[in-house]
Scaffold this motif. Structure first.
Motif, PDB file in Angstrom:
ATOM      1  N   GLY A  50       0.808  -1.206   0.000  1.00 47.03           N
ATOM      2  CA  GLY A  50       0.000   0.000   0.000  1.00 47.03           C
ATOM      3  C   GLY A  50       0.845   1.260   0.000  1.00 47.03           C
ATOM      4  N   ALA A 110      -3.523   6.174   0.566  1.00 44.36           N
ATOM      5  CA  ALA A 110      -3.783   6.972  -0.636  1.00 44.36           C
ATOM      6  C   ALA A 110      -3.512   8.443  -0.348  1.00 44.36           C
ATOM      7  CB  ALA A 110      -5.225   6.782  -1.085  1.00 44.36           C
ATOM      8  N   ALA A 138       0.859   3.494  -3.508  1.00 41.17           N
ATOM      9  CA  ALA A 138       0.173   4.774  -3.313  1.00 41.17           C
ATOM     10  C   ALA A 138       1.100   5.959  -3.568  1.00 41.17           C
ATOM     11  CB  ALA A 138      -0.407   4.852  -1.900  1.00 41.17           C
ATOM     12  N   LEU A 196      -3.834   0.194   0.317  1.00 36.77           N
ATOM     13  CA  LEU A 196      -3.822   1.209  -0.729  1.00 36.77           C
ATOM     14  C   LEU A 196      -4.789   2.337  -0.373  1.00 36.77           C
ATOM     15  CD1 LEU A 196      -3.651  -0.880  -4.020  1.00 36.77           C
ATOM     16  CD2 LEU A 196      -2.120   0.986  -3.386  1.00 36.77           C
ATOM     17  N   ARG A 197      -5.934   1.988   0.211  1.00 38.06           N
ATOM     18  CA  ARG A 197      -6.887   3.013   0.646  1.00 38.06           C
ATOM     19  C   ARG A 197      -6.337   3.801   1.833  1.00 38.06           C
ATOM     20  NH1 ARG A 197     -10.769  -1.322   0.812  1.00 38.06           N
ATOM     21  NH2 ARG A 197     -11.755  -1.633  -1.209  1.00 38.06           N
ATOM     22  N   VAL A 198      -5.705   3.082   2.755  1.00 36.61           N
ATOM     23  CA  VAL A 198      -5.180   3.733   3.960  1.00 36.61           C
ATOM     24  C   VAL A 198      -4.122   4.778   3.614  1.00 36.61           C
ATOM     25  CG1 VAL A 198      -3.838   3.364   6.067  1.00 36.61           C
ATOM     26  CG2 VAL A 198      -5.681   1.780   5.472  1.00 36.61           C
ATOM     27  N   GLN A 251      -5.239  -4.148  -1.131  1.00 38.30           N
ATOM     28  CA  GLN A 251      -6.361  -3.264  -1.428  1.00 38.30           C
ATOM     29  C   GLN A 251      -6.703  -2.394  -0.230  1.00 38.30           C
ATOM     30  OE1 GLN A 251      -7.572  -3.365  -4.558  1.00 38.30           O
ATOM     31  NE2 GLN A 251      -8.834  -1.588  -4.146  1.00 38.30           N
ATOM     32  N   LEU A 252      -6.691  -2.997   0.961  1.00 39.29           N
ATOM     33  CA  LEU A 252      -6.977  -2.258   2.189  1.00 39.29           C
ATOM     34  C   LEU A 252      -5.959  -1.149   2.414  1.00 39.29           C
ATOM     35  CD1 LEU A 252      -8.272  -1.800   4.990  1.00 39.29           C
ATOM     36  CD2 LEU A 252      -6.787  -3.629   5.858  1.00 39.29           C
TER      37      LEU A 252
END
Length: 239
Positions: free
Chosen positions: A127, A199, A131, A195-197, A192-193
């Motif tokens: 991530g 971003a 990112a 990557l959101r955290v 996926q988790l």
């Protein structure tokens, strides 16, 4: 104007921190998988097999393989970014450094937690690295390049590459086991988790001043262009 420049510099600095923190953490997490001795991620199986064959450290093998894969970008007309080149060196160095600090683990009471921690940290590293948007890793670029040249799906190309990598590594003595399966199942959702955290919002430049009576036109986000976020379907692993 000065405030915009400061925001842009801060944004770039954060991206660089994420890039190198992610790459270093990726190498460290891969080292934990080695110490767990319960099976490595696909490319790790190949790296370990080559290390067993040559007597070179697994981190140095990772660097050599990354450099060779990067050369394969030339006929595929892939363009490397800062993250691509950094990936080749930082992951391998961090891996060898962690292995030097973390010794061999005795018993499943230590090895299973090391496996779980390694996989989770690998997701965190993924991530952070992706990112930051400094370009794909050499192995990811090979996959997306073959996808473009052959017209085959990302899923098919990635599967074919990783099956070949795992099979070759296993034949050479790489560690294939339950950890390999757990990694394959868990890394997608974890990446996926995180990557959101991690971003990063795109800073916007001031609007372009228009002539009197005409509406102003907003400028594109700062930092857009060659370091834009990966397109859908691109590999999620920083290799």
């Amino acid at each position: 104007m000065a405030r915009t420049t400061r925001r842009s510099t801060t944004h770039l600095s954060r991206r660089l921190v994420q890039l190198y923190a992610g790459l270093a953490l990726y190498g460290a997490s891969s080292a934990l998988l080695v110490r767990a001795e319960l099976g490595l991620e696909p490319w790790g199986v190949l790296h370990q097999g080559l290390a067993e064959l040559t007597g070179i450290s697994i981190g140095v093998v990772s660097i050599i393989v990354g450099a060779v894969v990067l050369l394969l970008w030339i006929p595929l007309r892939q363009r490397p970014g800062l993250g691509t080149v950094s990936n080749v060196f930082v992951v391998g160095l961090a891996m060898d450094g962690t292995l030097a600090v973390v010794g061999e683990l005795d018993g499943y009471g230590f090895r299973v937690p090391a496996l779980v921690l390694g996989i989770v940290l690998n997701g965190v590293a993924t991530g952070l690295y992706i990112a930051a948007r400094f370009g794909p890793g050499p192995r990811d670029g090979l996959m997306t390049g073959l996808n473009r040249v052959t017209g085959r799906s990302i899923r098919l190309v990635r599967t074919a590459i990783e099956v070949a990598v795992v099979a070759t590594g296993f034949v050479l003595g790489g560690s294939l086991g339950v950890g390999t399966v757990v990694y394959a199942l868990a890394i997608g959702p974890l990446a996926q988790l995180f990557l959101r955290v991690f971003a990063l919002p795109e800073p916007t430049a001031p609007a372009v001043t228009a002539a009197p009576g005409e509406p102003s036109t907003p400028a594109p986000p700062l930092g857009s262009g060659p370091v834009a976020a990966p397109a859908p379907g691109q590999a999620i692993l920083p290799q």
